[in-house]
Structures are given as structure tokens and as C-alpha cells.
Design a protein around this motif. Sequence first.
Motif, PDB file in Angstrom:
ATOM      1  N   ILE A 167       0.854  -1.207   0.000  1.00 60.55           N
ATOM      2  CA  ILE A 167       0.000   0.000   0.000  1.00 60.55           C
ATOM      3  C   ILE A 167       0.880   1.243   0.000  1.00 60.55           C
ATOM      4  CG2 ILE A 167      -1.666   1.332   1.359  1.00 60.55           C
ATOM      5  CD1 ILE A 167      -2.871  -1.261   2.343  1.00 60.55           C
ATOM      6  N   SER A 168       1.879   1.273   0.892  1.00 57.38           N
ATOM      7  CA  SER A 168       2.699   2.499   0.979  1.00 57.38           C
ATOM      8  C   SER A 168       3.431   2.719  -0.343  1.00 57.38           C
ATOM      9  CB  SER A 168       3.691   2.364   2.129  1.00 57.38           C
ATOM     10  OG  SER A 168       4.359   1.122   2.013  1.00 57.38           O
ATOM     11  N   LYS A 169       3.880   1.624  -0.947  1.00 58.00           N
ATOM     12  CA  LYS A 169       4.602   1.789  -2.224  1.00 58.00           C
ATOM     13  C   LYS A 169       3.656   2.403  -3.252  1.00 58.00           C
ATOM     14  CE  LYS A 169       6.218  -1.945  -4.191  1.00 58.00           C
ATOM     15  NZ  LYS A 169       6.835  -3.243  -4.490  1.00 58.00           N
ATOM     16  N   ARG A 170       2.443   1.864  -3.310  1.00 60.92           N
ATOM     17  CA  ARG A 170       1.478   2.351  -4.298  1.00 60.92           C
ATOM     18  C   ARG A 170       1.135   3.828  -4.020  1.00 60.92           C
ATOM     19  NH1 ARG A 170       1.373   1.766  -8.467  1.00 60.92           N
ATOM     20  NH2 ARG A 170      -0.773   2.396  -8.777  1.00 60.92           N
ATOM     21  N   LEU A 171       0.971   4.195  -2.725  1.00 60.61           N
ATOM     22  CA  LEU A 171       0.631   5.596  -2.376  1.00 60.61           C
ATOM     23  C   LEU A 171       1.733   6.524  -2.865  1.00 60.61           C
ATOM     24  CD1 LEU A 171      -0.990   5.626   1.212  1.00 60.61           C
ATOM     25  CD2 LEU A 171      -1.839   6.707  -0.895  1.00 60.61           C
ATOM     26  N   ALA A 172       2.978   6.149  -2.540  1.00 58.00           N
ATOM     27  CA  ALA A 172       4.109   7.013  -2.929  1.00 58.00           C
ATOM     28  C   ALA A 172       4.114   7.168  -4.445  1.00 58.00           C
ATOM     29  CB  ALA A 172       5.404   6.368  -2.459  1.00 58.00           C
ATOM     30  N   ALA A 173       3.921   6.047  -5.148  1.00 57.67           N
ATOM     31  CA  ALA A 173       3.957   6.097  -6.622  1.00 57.67           C
ATOM     32  C   ALA A 173       2.876   7.036  -7.136  1.00 57.67           C
ATOM     33  CB  ALA A 173       3.743   4.681  -7.165  1.00 57.67           C
ATOM     34  N   THR A 174       1.689   6.978  -6.511  1.00 63.79           N
ATOM     35  CA  THR A 174       0.568   7.815  -7.005  1.00 63.79           C
ATOM     36  C   THR A 174       0.908   9.292  -6.840  1.00 63.79           C
ATOM     37  OG1 THR A 174      -0.817   6.061  -6.164  1.00 63.79           O
ATOM     38  CG2 THR A 174      -1.931   8.095  -6.816  1.00 63.79           C
ATOM     39  N   VAL A 175       1.438   9.636  -5.650  1.00 60.65           N
ATOM     40  CA  VAL A 175       1.779  11.060  -5.422  1.00 60.65           C
ATOM     41  C   VAL A 175       2.796  11.504  -6.468  1.00 60.65           C
ATOM     42  CG1 VAL A 175       2.952  12.610  -3.833  1.00 60.65           C
ATOM     43  CG2 VAL A 175       1.242  11.003  -2.959  1.00 60.65           C
ATOM     44  N   LEU A 176       3.803  10.653  -6.652  1.00 59.17           N
ATOM     45  CA  LEU A 176       4.848  10.985  -7.632  1.00 59.17           C
ATOM     46  C   LEU A 176       4.224  11.226  -9.004  1.00 59.17           C
ATOM     47  CD1 LEU A 176       8.070   8.780  -7.179  1.00 59.17           C
ATOM     48  CD2 LEU A 176       7.907  11.144  -8.002  1.00 59.17           C
ATOM     49  N   VAL A 177       3.315  10.324  -9.388  1.00 58.20           N
ATOM     50  CA  VAL A 177       2.703  10.430 -10.728  1.00 58.20           C
ATOM     51  C   VAL A 177       1.931  11.743 -10.844  1.00 58.20           C
ATOM     52  CG1 VAL A 177       0.781   9.507 -12.082  1.00 58.20           C
ATOM     53  CG2 VAL A 177       2.576   7.983 -11.281  1.00 58.20           C
ATOM     54  N   ILE A 178       1.209  12.101  -9.783  1.00 56.01           N
ATOM     55  CA  ILE A 178       0.402  13.335  -9.861  1.00 56.01           C
ATOM     56  C   ILE A 178       1.325  14.546 -10.018  1.00 56.01           C
ATOM     57  CG2 ILE A 178      -1.137  14.837  -8.524  1.00 56.01           C
ATOM     58  CD1 ILE A 178      -2.422  12.331  -7.361  1.00 56.01           C
ATOM     59  N   VAL A 179       2.417  14.569  -9.239  1.00 59.60           N
ATOM     60  CA  VAL A 179       3.350  15.712  -9.341  1.00 59.60           C
ATOM     61  C   VAL A 179       3.937  15.762 -10.753  1.00 59.60           C
ATOM     62  CG1 VAL A 179       5.570  16.581  -8.571  1.00 59.60           C
ATOM     63  CG2 VAL A 179       3.892  15.770  -6.886  1.00 59.60           C
ATOM     64  N   ALA A 180       4.375  14.572 -11.236  1.00 61.94           N
ATOM     65  CA  ALA A 180       4.980  14.522 -12.583  1.00 61.94           C
ATOM     66  C   ALA A 180       3.958  14.989 -13.616  1.00 61.94           C
ATOM     67  CB  ALA A 180       5.414  13.088 -12.873  1.00 61.94           C
ATOM     68  N   ALA A 181       2.719  14.592 -13.431  1.00 65.22           N
ATOM     69  CA  ALA A 181       1.658  14.970 -14.387  1.00 65.22           C
ATOM     70  C   ALA A 181       1.491  16.495 -14.357  1.00 65.22           C
ATOM     71  CB  ALA A 181       0.354  14.285 -13.994  1.00 65.22           C
ATOM     72  N   SER A 182       1.531  17.063 -13.160  1.00 64.42           N
ATOM     73  CA  SER A 182       1.355  18.534 -13.090  1.00 64.42           C
ATOM     74  C   SER A 182       2.512  19.202 -13.813  1.00 64.42           C
ATOM     75  CB  SER A 182       1.331  18.972 -11.621  1.00 64.42           C
ATOM     76  OG  SER A 182       2.629  18.812 -11.076  1.00 64.42           O
ATOM     77  N   MET A 183       3.722  18.625 -13.629  1.00 67.65           N
ATOM     78  CA  MET A 183       4.896  19.225 -14.299  1.00 67.65           C
ATOM     79  C   MET A 183       4.697  19.171 -15.824  1.00 67.65           C
ATOM     80  SD  MET A 183       8.779  18.158 -13.342  1.00 67.65           S
ATOM     81  CE  MET A 183       8.352  17.789 -11.627  1.00 67.65           C
ATOM     82  N   LEU A 184       4.252  17.997 -16.287  1.00 65.59           N
ATOM     83  CA  LEU A 184       4.078  17.814 -17.750  1.00 65.59           C
ATOM     84  C   LEU A 184       3.021  18.785 -18.264  1.00 65.59           C
ATOM     85  CD1 LEU A 184       5.081  16.048 -20.088  1.00 65.59           C
ATOM     86  CD2 LEU A 184       3.088  14.583 -19.738  1.00 65.59           C
ATOM     87  N   THR A 185       1.934  18.901 -17.514  1.00 57.54           N
ATOM     88  CA  THR A 185       0.852  19.805 -17.964  1.00 57.54           C
ATOM     89  C   THR A 185       1.394  21.230 -18.052  1.00 57.54           C
ATOM     90  OG1 THR A 185      -0.364  18.507 -16.338  1.00 57.54           O
ATOM     91  CG2 THR A 185      -1.613  20.174 -17.540  1.00 57.54           C
ATOM     92  N   PHE A 186       2.055  21.654 -16.981  1.00 61.21           N
ATOM     93  CA  PHE A 186       2.604  23.026 -16.938  1.00 61.21           C
ATOM     94  C   PHE A 186       3.556  23.233 -18.108  1.00 61.21           C
ATOM     95  CE2 PHE A 186       3.163  26.912 -14.635  1.00 61.21           C
ATOM     96  CZ  PHE A 186       4.413  27.359 -14.996  1.00 61.21           C
TER      97      PHE A 186
END
Lengths: 256, 332, 290, 316
Positions: D5-24
Motif C-alpha cells: 500500500i505504501s509503495k502504491r501511495l508514494a507512486a501515485t503522489v509521484l505520478v500526480i506531481v509529474a503529471a502537473s509538471m508535464l501539464t505546466f
Amino acid sequence: MLLMAENLSKEFFKGRLNKSRIRAVDGVSFSINQGEIMGLVGESGSGKSTVGRLLLLLLEPTEGRIYFNGKELTRLRKKELQNLRKDMQIIFQHPQESLNPRMKIYESMAEPIRLYGLADGKSREKEEILKLLETVGLTEEHLERYPHELSGGQAQRVAIARVLALKPKFVVADEPTSMLDVSVQAQILKLIKKLQREYKISFLFISHDLEVVRAISDRIAIMQKGKIVELGEPEQIFSMPRHPYTKYLINSILNL
Amino acid sequence: MVLVQTAMENSEQKAKTAETLLEIRNLKTYFKINGSIVKAVDNVSLKIINGEILGLIGETGCGKSVLGLSILRLLPENAKIEGNLLFRGKEILSLSKAEMRKLRGKEIVLIPQNPSTSLNPLMQIGCQVLEAVIRHHNLKKSEAVSKVLDLFSKLKLQEPPRKFRDFPHQLSGGMKQRVLMAMGVACNPKLIIVDEPTKGLDAVLRIEVVRMLKETASAAGTSMLLITHDFSVAAALAHRIAVMYAGEIVEMGKTAAVLRNPRHPYTAGLLNSLPGKGFNPIPGSSPSIISLPEGCRFHPRCSRANMKCTASHPELVKLNDDHFVRCFNVCF
Amino acid sequence: MHDTVMVPKKFSTFSLRTANSRITALSALIILLLVFTAIAAPVIAPHDPVAVDLANKLKAPSLNYPFGTDHLGRCIFSRVIYGTRESLKVSLIVVSISASIGILLGLVSGYFGGLTDELIMRAVDIMLAFPSIILALAIITALGPGLNNVILALTLVHWTSYARLVRGEVLRIKEKEFVESARAMGNSQLRIMFRYILPNVMAPVMVVSTLDVAHVILSASGLSFLGLGAQPPTPEWGAMVNDGREFIRTAPHLTIFPGLAIMITSLAFNWLGDWLRDALDPRLREGRIE
Amino acid sequence: MLLYISKRLAATVLVIVAASMLTFLILNLIPGVTPIMILKYAFIGLEEVPNDSEIATIIERFNLNDPLYKQYFRWLMEVLGGNLGTSYVYGLPVSTLLLSKLPATVLLAATSTVFSLVISIPLGIVSAINRNTLIDHFCRLGSLFFVSMPNFWLGLILIIIFSLKLDLFPVTGYGKLEHLVLPCLTLGSGMAAVTTRVMRSSMLEVLNQDYIITARAKGLSETIVIFRHAVRNALLPVITVAGLQFGHLLGGSVIVETVFSWPGVGKLLVDSILARDIPLIQGCILLIATAYALINLFVDLFYALLDPKIRYGRGL
């Protein structure tokens, strides 16, 4: 003496997170003479297949040295190792899987010949292939088939013929008959004996079946958890087993 | 070897209280594949006496597993079965689907081939065995659970209560084999069909499985159809042996008789190709069931074949009290 | 090896098998027809697709105008024919480019692993963090509307699924013994990648790319429908459906025919993809009796 | 399991941040376009067009001339603080706009997902059980039919038939149940078609497994073999695909909301793109990407619960 392994070891890393290391092969030493069949016996997980792959440098040894024809393999440069590859070959446990499913048998047979330019011209190449097929007891009609259209025994013969094309001095046979029926197994063992006799090829015959190894090997090495615990002539091993593990293996044979 | 003697002594006493458990007469199992008919099992007849272990030996593709599954009528829809399957007097082929389901798992049981894929990965081990018990005995849940736990301990599965809740991926190959064994004998069936119990196992595991089968059979006194390609396993367990080739039985008789002096050239060839006997192979390879040779199906590979063998098809002939061979030119 | 019979696709009734093969033939025929129409559009189209003729706008389908005319009096039938060009152009370019990028990167990251694998796969994960159309929309916003920008956007989005598919297949095949024996024989890395591994990866890739053509046609026409793809007056099916929206009450034929063209084209490619999957799946290819 | 679970949570946060970077990155790296041009473009068609000096003040106020990474970090800090910037066109804060539109999209997405699962799971099972019969053939043809259907065209066809011809449902509008039917049918049918195909092939795969023969050999009735053994194993791959399918659903909702002018985030995104309202576009895309990442996290965890290999790991 054709090949010598000195204090050969191999460690594998398990899992990205826990950096635990397994020592699959631990300080294995033995030598194989020209034209000799060395049996390597052990339960599954004893590291016998790993030893086979280490000798051919298909796996990087963690420690230890391998001498082949007097040359130390781990020191050789890529190019030098490359042409030594010809003399050291391997045949596998699953016959159908050791041939490229997308290639007809003719193509698979022609690969080694073309790779080292052993036959110039199409006709010489076909001739060479037919000669090899005949040695392993197959006929021309098998050439146009795909691997999944062959029986286990036939596929294993093609694998042996392919290896034979390079006229190797040493072949690792990694459980070549454990997936085959008894009568087909006998045909393959007969063929291996013939290659030893007529072509002076030496084999490392890996198997978990002590009876098969006893029948075919000149010398037997018993392997347990990565170490060779006993080494000797078959008769000596079977009549006076010294190591308890060897006794244990012998007692678990279900003979008639 | 100790194991072999005991098998033969058993067969003497069993013969006395001989009451046929299963009689198969001219069983034919055909498959329709891409329009062509494939005869996987072709006119097989055999008998299994109460409490007897019959070894069914043959190489890959000879139809031995299909025979086993035909008895339980567990074949895919495009299979057609003819002939008679008399089980304790009842004709299995004419049973309704519901009656057949009552028979399976209660009277006749299958212990399947590869244990690693024969257990439901999403279901606890205990529940999978419990299912069989509840299906056939209307016991209360608690009684059924205790029966399963007691079965587990009998088959030497450590701490049965924990194992009950384990999932298949948490067990070793050997343990899975034991669970399937427990599932098989849960309702103390009359006949156990064991399909290739030692396929692909190490020598050490093989002997362990053989011991387990021996204990299970002698304890429950059930009869067993042991399907295997391994002669030494059959020799260690079976009272009688039947050798199958290309969909037919070519030799059948008492274990000692078949092993000591095999009368059919194929059986002799098989025995000689064992590593212990100097691995002298049988020439050629077994025919594909789609294109069978004329006359005797073994004649292309048989050193004793003559004109008669290629022309006509031999029947299963009775040599003496309990030995049958399908050959015109029998070995001596 | 298990002795029971492994039986291929079971055909219970003969008629079903012929029905299946007839539809496959039909789909192949439709695709050929589309390619032919795209090439020979000027010859086939009865009218000039962009010629405005306000006199007879919004005409119902008639002999002269088989699909009727749109709000500017242009012949819809001719525009649908020319529309084939746009759709096939977009989908074939997007699929071929994204497939080749995906195959190359997937092959490299699957075969060599390590850092390259990490890098490529992280890039894929980030791209796949968005629903595909949303990412395409973002790219088009940056580049501005237009069919070429749609092609670029969809290519950037679609290569990721190929990379992930190919990487998975390479990892599976890399462990197989015939690759190890090729290495033992002394083949170079490149030769092993392209002569042993790639041919065995192509089967699933061909299935996915055929299905992907249909998927791209839908996405591209969707973007044009939103006004972000083909700009007037280019005859593009999605844009034509959008033009017809205002007149849906009085002249539904403006919407029906271009939409029908999109559906039939993607249906043909989808059916071909399905048929290809069964044809290339080794397990189903022949019923071997062990 | 906790590790998973913790691994998946960390991955999700990372993905959201990366997605925001890509969008920006994508939206602000507009090749060769200066902020002035964007602003001018944004006001095309409006009555009063600001002169250069007013634009200069706007640029100052939004300090658009800084280097990109600085703008990104400032923007990220703002976002984390809940301020997604203000929309050029509406002049309202992006976050309020998004919040007002979110319920409509959630309602549409949820009902479409439920609708598609309710139809596709049983259909997949039925067509797998009586394989290669007429039922199976029609299911396959039907699902292929809807997979190939462009959702915007399907929406319009439904409007033509049900709203215009039969006058059963309103063409557009929001609020009452009758408004929801057509959009939900349009969005859900695509997903239902795909899920049916996946369920069917997954069931066929499972029905060939050895443990099904073992179950039958125990004498269990066919219904128990199918539902207790086969279906449970067949559902696992369907769950992973449902996660991916939800992405297509979000993408599809952008188009379907435009067709039915459904007041959701999708329509807002399309309108903002046409109006080139960069902050609003960024907000919408970020919201959709975050929702998608969270859904995938939920699907992964749900999968882990069902699959004992992950839940219990190696017991040995």
C-alpha cells in the motif's frame, strides 16, 4: 585436460528492496578431459544448471577461474572469447523451446553455419545440413517444419545437430532427456554416446536422475546446495558412497 | 527392493475376494477436430478388482490420460465416448448428469496431474477440500472442518489449522500433492484415478509420492487406476500392469509377470530402454494418432514384425490365467 | 505433458464458422475499398467537396446528391469520400510512427533493462497518468488546432502503449532457451534482438496496431468534432458530424452519414484485429493431442 | 501488504506531481508565443480590447516573464495552497469553477461505470459459457459494434431517436434523472463493450485451467464450478482493465458532455481550450489526471485485496 573450473562461485541478488544474496554456486572445482562425459547430479535448486551456464560464460562468475584449452576464459577479451564460443556449446531441457519458433528447421540449422561461414554457397550449406541431420537420425522432410510440428525427441535431435555444425570440443547438456519419454530418452542418450565415441566431444551431463547419469557418465559429481560433495567413477560412487547425501540419493532410486 | 515384494503379496490375497469393481468393455473415445475424427482411445477393455491397483503405462500421446478422464466423463464437448463402463454393475455412460455428479468425488475420484495448477489460486486450501466433503456428506460445517483437519494430519501436513487457511501459492509442490491426495480420499471413494503423480519430479520427491500413494491405498483399501509413464512407479505400487500404445492396450498381466518376461515386443523394448537396462532404444517414434499405421500399430518399429503384422490387426489374446497380449509373434 | 486433448476454437455449428469467415472477408473488402476511395477520391466523387452552393443547401438525399447537401450546399457524399483520405492518413501515420517508436524503445528497455529501462518506463508511466484524449487535448492546446497537430499529439500519446507491450513481450521471450542458445552460439546482441526476439514480438504488435487504427480514427474524429482537429473547409468526418449538430432537428442526414463512415471503418479494423489475434495465437493455431 | 500500500501511495503522489509538471510544461512551453500574444488572443471577439499598457500591467501582475521553472514552482506552491490561479475569461478563481462543475462529471462517470459493469460482466460470462453458439456470436458482434461506435455520433443518434423523434428525453439540460439517461447510455456503452470482450476472453482462459477439471472431478454442480471457481478468477484481469477503462471514460466524458452540454469538468475543459484560457485548462487537466491517478490507486488496492499472492505474499 580440456577444461578446468577452479573455485567457481555465483551469487544472485533477490528482490530490489531486500538486498539478500543467494550463493547458488559455492567454490566448485573439477576438471573434464577430452572425450569424457562428466555427470553432474543434484536435486532441483542445487545449482547444477548454474554451473553449466558459468562454464560457457553465459553467466558472469562472482569468483573463480575457468581454463579451456589452457586459456583462462574470464580474462579473455570479447573478440577472443567470441571464437572460443564455437568450441563450447549447450543443449537444453525443453527441446521445443530451444529452437526459434518463427524459424523453419532449415533456417535454425543454417544459423550456425552462416554465422561462422562454414559453408560457402547455398548448395554446400544444404549438403552440410543434410549430413548433420543424418548423423542425428533425421531426414530431409523435417527441414521444412516448424519446431512446434516436431515431437520432443525430434526437436532435441535438431538442437544437437545445430550444435554439431560448429564441431565443438565441449557440450553442456542441461537435463536433455528429463522431459522425454523413456524410449525417446534412450535414443538421445545413445546419440550422445555416439558423439563422444566418433567425434571425441566431451560433455557435462546435468540431470536429477542418478540412474541416467550412472548409465552415461565416465565420472560423476554429486552436488548439494551449490557445493560438489562427492566426485568419482560411477561404480565407486554406487558401491561405496562416502558422503551421506550421496547415500540418500542412491536410496531414493526406485529400481525394478 | 522392499517395496516391490509387498505389492505382489497383496495381489494374492486380493485375488481371493475377487469382485469386479470396474469393467471397461470396447471403450472408444473419439474427438472431432477440424472435421477429422481422432481415435484417442480405441476399443479398450480391462477390469479392476476390488482393492486392486492397476498400473496403466504408456508414453506421451498413447491416450492413457484420456482413458482416465473418459471414466469420469470429464472430456471437452467435442469428445464422443462409446462402449460400456460398468462400475459396480451400473453403466456409467447411461447415467444422467446429476447421477454422474453424485458419483464423481464420492465413488470415483481423480487426483490430477500437475499439482501446481490443479488448485484454485484464490481459495484457501482447507475450503477446497471442505467443498468435496460437504458436497457428498451432509455433515455440519464444524464436523466437516474437523474431518479435513484430521485428513491433513494423516497426510503429514504440518500444523493443519494454519495450512487450512493457507493459499496454494504458499505451499511447496510436495505439499500441494498432499492436499490433492486429501481431497481425493476425503469421501473414501471406491476407485481413485491417479494421473501421472510423479511427472517431472526429482528422484527424492518421486519416492515420497510413491510412499504417500502406498499408504493411502492400503489404509482405505480402495482400488486405484495408476496412470504413469514411469515403469518403476508402477512396479512399486501396482498389482497388475496394462501397457498402452497408440490408443490400444498391447499387454496386460500381473506386475511380476509383465516385468520378468514381457511378451509384447513394445513392452520388452520399453524395459530395455531404461537407463538401468543399458538404454537400448526402440527405433523410430510413436505414431501420431491422426495417421495410424495399417495392421499392428507397432509393426513399423518392431524387430519381430512379419507379413501378418503389417497386413492384419492383432486382437488382445489371453495367454494364460491372467496375461493378455496383442501380438502375432509373441516374445519368449 | 497432460494427455487430455487441447482443442482449438470449437466450431459447434458449421454455419457459424462460415459466418465468421464471411465477416472477416467483408472487413478486408471494406478496408481495400477505403484505400481505393482515398486514392481515387477525385475520380469517384460526383461533386467538388468544397464548392459552396447556397441555392440548394440542406437538401435531403437524392439521386444527384446521394447523401444530400450540407448547410453550405456542399455534396456530403463527395465530402465523405474525401474524408476517407483524412481519416486513413491520420490513423496510418499515427499508428506506424507510434508503433515504430514504441517497438524500438520497448525492445531496448526490455532487452537491456537497468537504467534505460527505468528511464523509458518512468516516461511511459507519466504519459499514461493522463487519459489519452486529455493529454492529446493539452498538446493541441499548446500547438493550436489542425490535423497535423492532431497527428503529432496522438503519436506522442499512443507510442507509450506499444513500448509497454513490447517491453513485456521481450522480457518474456528473453528468458526462453532459444535466446540463450543463440547467445551461446556467439550471436551478437543486435543480431539476437532483431533476428530472434523481434520476430517473436511482432505477432501481438500486429494485432494491437490493427485495433489501434480503429482507436485513432475515433480519437482523431473526436478531436475534429470538438473543433480542434481539421479546420473548415477540409472534409473530415468528425468535423462534418459537428457541422451537422445545429441542423439535427431539420436535417439529421448531415450527421448520420459521416458518423456511419467512421463507425464502419473502425468496425472493419476492429474485426480484422480480432481475427488476427486468433490467427496468430499459437495456442489456438492447431489442436495438438499430447 | 502494508508495504504494498505504501509503495502504491508514494507512486501515485509521484505520478500526480509529474503529471502537473508535464501539464505546466506543455501549456507554457508554447513555441514562439509570448504572453502578450496569448492575452491578445484571449480577448479576440470581446467588445473592449485592452491596449498595450493594460496588457503590460497584466503581465506584471501575473509576472509571466520569469523563467519557466520558477513559474512552475510558484504555481505548484499556489496549487498546494489550494489556489489554482484565476481564469482569464471568467475572472473567477479556477478552483471555484472546478468545484462547481465536479459533481456533474462525477455523477455521469459513476453511473456510466455502474451501467457498463452491470451489463458487461454477465454478458461476458454468458457468451464464454456457451462459446461458439449464437448467443456468443451476437454478444461478440454487438460488443464489437459498440466499441467501433464514435461516442459523439452515438450521442447525436440517441438524441435524434429518443429526443427528437420519440420525445422521451430532453436534448440537453441537467438536474433531473431524465437528463442523465442519454449521456450515461452514450458514455457507458463504449466501456461496456470493451469490458464484455475482456470478461469473455478472461473466462475462456480460466475455463481451460486444470483447477476447473479438479472442481468438476469433485462432483460439484456446474453452477458452483462456474461462479465459485471460474468467475472469481476471471474477474481479476477485468478489474485491472476497468481501471484503464475509467481513463477512457474520463476522456470520453469530455466529448459526451460537449454533445449534451452537460455542465461538467469535461465541457469546461473544451470551452477553456477554445478560449485558450491557460490557467483554467491547467486546472481541468490537473483535476482529471489526479482523479485518474486516485482511481488507479483504488483499483490496485482493490486488486491486491482480492489476489492472495499480493495480500499474503510468500507464506513459506
